[in-house]
Enzyme design. Sequence first.
Site, PDB file in Angstrom:
ATOM      1  CE  LYS A 174      27.497 -29.811 -35.364  1.00  0.00           C
ATOM      2  NZ  LYS A 174      26.225 -29.674 -34.467  1.00  0.00           N
ATOM      3  N   GLY A 187      22.001 -30.290 -39.773  1.00  0.00           N
ATOM      4  CA  GLY A 187      21.311 -29.033 -40.276  1.00  0.00           C
ATOM      5  C   GLY A 187      22.456 -28.048 -39.918  1.00  0.00           C
TER       6      GLY A 187
HETATM    7  P1  GDP Z   1      24.737 -26.713 -36.126  1.00  0.00           P
HETATM    8  O1  GDP Z   1      23.967 -27.657 -36.637  1.00  0.00           O
HETATM    9  O2  GDP Z   1      25.641 -26.893 -35.066  1.00  0.00           O
HETATM   10  O3  GDP Z   1      25.574 -26.015 -37.368  1.00  0.00           O
HETATM   11  O4  GDP Z   1      23.575 -25.546 -35.692  1.00  0.00           O
HETATM   12  P2  GDP Z   1      22.319 -24.941 -36.440  1.00  0.00           P
HETATM   13  O5  GDP Z   1      22.431 -24.312 -37.778  1.00  0.00           O
HETATM   14  O6  GDP Z   1      21.278 -26.130 -36.607  1.00  0.00           O
HETATM   15  O7  GDP Z   1      21.553 -24.096 -35.332  1.00  0.00           O
HETATM   16  C1  GDP Z   1      22.162 -22.914 -34.791  1.00  0.00           C
HETATM   17  C2  GDP Z   1      21.091 -21.779 -35.347  1.00  0.00           C
HETATM   18  O8  GDP Z   1      21.988 -20.609 -34.481  1.00  0.00           O
HETATM   19  C3  GDP Z   1      21.220 -21.266 -36.702  1.00  0.00           C
HETATM   20  O9  GDP Z   1      19.936 -20.835 -36.967  1.00  0.00           O
HETATM   21  C4  GDP Z   1      22.498 -20.366 -36.579  1.00  0.00           C
HETATM   22  O10 GDP Z   1      22.107 -19.301 -37.545  1.00  0.00           O
HETATM   23  C5  GDP Z   1      22.307 -19.594 -35.370  1.00  0.00           C
HETATM   24  N1  GDP Z   1      23.286 -19.137 -34.595  1.00  0.00           N
HETATM   25  C6  GDP Z   1      24.737 -19.281 -34.595  1.00  0.00           C
HETATM   26  N2  GDP Z   1      25.458 -18.725 -33.928  1.00  0.00           N
HETATM   27  C7  GDP Z   1      24.840 -17.518 -33.317  1.00  0.00           C
HETATM   28  C8  GDP Z   1      24.821 -16.571 -32.435  1.00  0.00           C
HETATM   29  O11 GDP Z   1      25.867 -16.446 -32.033  1.00  0.00           O
HETATM   30  N3  GDP Z   1      23.631 -15.837 -32.186  1.00  0.00           N
HETATM   31  C9  GDP Z   1      22.461 -15.897 -32.807  1.00  0.00           C
HETATM   32  N4  GDP Z   1      21.383 -15.287 -32.485  1.00  0.00           N
HETATM   33  N5  GDP Z   1      22.130 -16.974 -33.577  1.00  0.00           N
HETATM   34  C10 GDP Z   1      23.489 -18.080 -33.923  1.00  0.00           C
HETATM   35  P1  IMO Z   2      23.662 -31.046 -36.523  1.00  0.00           P
HETATM   36  O1  IMO Z   2      24.788 -31.670 -37.304  1.00  0.00           O
HETATM   37  C1  IMO Z   2      20.572 -32.094 -33.571  1.00  0.00           C
HETATM   38  C2  IMO Z   2      19.316 -36.101 -33.239  1.00  0.00           C
HETATM   39  C3  IMO Z   2      17.921 -36.551 -33.248  1.00  0.00           C
HETATM   40  C4  IMO Z   2      17.862 -37.966 -32.315  1.00  0.00           C
HETATM   41  C5  IMO Z   2      18.959 -38.598 -32.490  1.00  0.00           C
HETATM   42  C6  IMO Z   2      19.113 -39.587 -33.421  1.00  0.00           C
HETATM   43  O2  IMO Z   2      22.796 -29.920 -36.991  1.00  0.00           O
HETATM   44  O3  IMO Z   2      24.023 -30.834 -35.085  1.00  0.00           O
HETATM   45  P2  IMO Z   2      19.133 -39.874 -36.148  1.00  0.00           P
HETATM   46  O4  IMO Z   2      18.257 -39.227 -37.194  1.00  0.00           O
HETATM   47  O5  IMO Z   2      20.600 -39.173 -36.069  1.00  0.00           O
HETATM   48  O6  IMO Z   2      19.110 -41.425 -35.985  1.00  0.00           O
HETATM   49  O7  IMO Z   2      18.612 -39.225 -34.644  1.00  0.00           O
HETATM   50  O8  IMO Z   2      20.203 -37.545 -32.813  1.00  0.00           O
HETATM   51  N1  IMO Z   2      20.183 -35.476 -34.149  1.00  0.00           N
HETATM   52  C7  IMO Z   2      20.470 -34.305 -34.070  1.00  0.00           C
HETATM   53  N2  IMO Z   2      20.184 -33.392 -33.029  1.00  0.00           N
HETATM   54  N3  IMO Z   2      21.308 -31.771 -34.429  1.00  0.00           N
HETATM   55  C8  IMO Z   2      21.841 -32.652 -35.275  1.00  0.00           C
HETATM   56  O9  IMO Z   2      22.798 -32.519 -36.212  1.00  0.00           O
HETATM   57  C9  IMO Z   2      21.249 -34.109 -34.954  1.00  0.00           C
HETATM   58  N4  IMO Z   2      21.528 -35.067 -35.983  1.00  0.00           N
HETATM   59  C10 IMO Z   2      20.660 -36.191 -35.252  1.00  0.00           C
HETATM   60  O10 IMO Z   2      17.025 -35.599 -33.058  1.00  0.00           O
HETATM   61  O11 IMO Z   2      17.682 -37.257 -31.202  1.00  0.00           O
HETATM   62 MG    MG Z   3      22.002 -28.227 -36.578  1.00  0.00          MG
END
Ligand code: GDP
Ligand code: IMO
Ligand code: MG
Length: 429
Positions: free
Chosen positions: A16, A40
């Site tokens: 996202k 995160g």
């Molecule tokens: P979010 O929580 O939905 O914002 O996703 P996160 O940041 O926790 O995890 C997504 C991970 O995938 C991060 O390390 C991004 O940099 C990475 N990422 C996002 N889009 C792509 C993609 O198209 N290809 C690759 N290889 N990595 C990506």
């Molecule tokens: P983003 O925004 C992935 C998960 C935790 C746990 C459950 C409940 O980066 O996609 P909490 O601490 O919210 O009470 O935990 O939700 N969880 C996530 N998993 N991405 C997240 O955020 C999360 N935020 C909470 O791992 O299973």
């Molecule tokens: Mg995340």
Amino acid sequence: MPLDIIIGTQWGDEGKGRVVDMLSARADLVARYNGGDNAGHTVTVGTQTFKLHQIPSGIIHPSAVGVIGNGVVINPATLLAEMEMLRGNHIEVDARRLRISHAAHLITPAHRALDHAQEQARGKSQIGTTGRGIGPAYTDKAARMGIRMEEMLDIPTFRRRIESHVEEANQVLAGLFRAEALDPQTVADEYCGYAETLHDYITDTSALVWGALRKGQSVLAEGAQGTLLDIDHGTYPFVTSSNPTAPGVLPGLGVGFGYIGRIIGVTKAFQSRVGAGPFPTEVLGDAATRLRGTGSNPWDEFGTTTGRPRRVGWLDGVLLRYAVRINGLSELVVTKLDVLSGLRMVKICTAYRANGKEYNDLPMGPADLSPFEPVYEEMPGWEPDLTGVRSWSDLPQPAQNYLERIAEISGISVCQVSVGPEREQVVDL
Ligand code: GDP
Ligand code: IMO
Ligand code: MG
């Protein structure tokens, strides 16, 4: 229709942050409406990688104002550390560029201690929370005993509120969980310090968003977590304590229905989950290592907030259709397609089977998925590295077929495909 919404369609971590970053270039306000520093969100710009937990990812674009809406729970320590991190990277964060709702609730050390104590007490039925105190902070909100940002504006009264909040939590921590009590004064000193720093950032963000929308400005709502972690519509009780789904935007920002434009679902080309709970298409062993990665790449599937290895599996079309329905998605962005390069075949779950019957949709929500076995379709994979691809015609035929199948199964179109973590690593469709 200037209020566009970005939603995770799975269990979070769909990418996202990177999608918000792409769309923020044209947004006036970028607003978080749910969750706290359990999120995160990763944004990669050239050689810089930002991991944002509390501040909207859109702040990285100099023209966008970040908004933390009333539906968010705030850990001020994380917030201030993030502000410093951004400033250290030459991104201005002052009270004009970041606005925080007066009605957002605070997370305190007592909430974190309760989160840990409750998880310990659950034993084998642990949820696997991020340990950030999210559940207890929302519990206090629902019980009408939470502490809101606006209370920081009157420091002597705020000090007494924090002290009595910690004293009450101590009764539960020490009395019920036999956990260590916290020192009310220490917590109050810490939080009064935050109150002085954050004073100028606190405002009525609902009025701010409304004003922007009335002027025809564009607002992007940045969802945290994902559809299947929604407290009402997710895999309860293995969920978070807020509503990450699109309907959650309205109470979480204090806006009405009238301005909603695109509702964009972000889906990984496969699927991941951190923490416990059902995951019908989960794969284990070598196949999982292949999808997860070993941690050698920054995008490998290890939690952005906790560093935990994520569980991984094949894309689940039944749950994706469910996410389309619950959120009223208008379109999809598929991320991490590049990670599937080199697989001989890719699998996609098109239906569930239980008691000799096939189900295209969930008969009663996703809370109990134990009776179901995924029905898979196998599709030929592709060899070429996709990270340099920027147009549909340059995608290998099997990758095009896979994306077309995702669109068919979900019933909505795929508007963008991301083929790497960096800003420009994207194919517009
Ligand atoms: P979010 O929580 O939905 O914002 O996703 P996160 O940041 O926790 O995890 C997504 C991970 O995938 C991060 O390390 C991004 O940099 C990475 N990422 C996002 N889009 C792509 C993609 O198209 N290809 C690759 N290889 N990595 C990506
Ligand atoms: P983003 O925004 C992935 C998960 C935790 C746990 C459950 C409940 O980066 O996609 P909490 O601490 O919210 O009470 O935990 O939700 N969880 C996530 N998993 N991405 C997240 O955020 C999360 N935020 C909470 O791992 O299973
Ligand atoms: Mg995340």
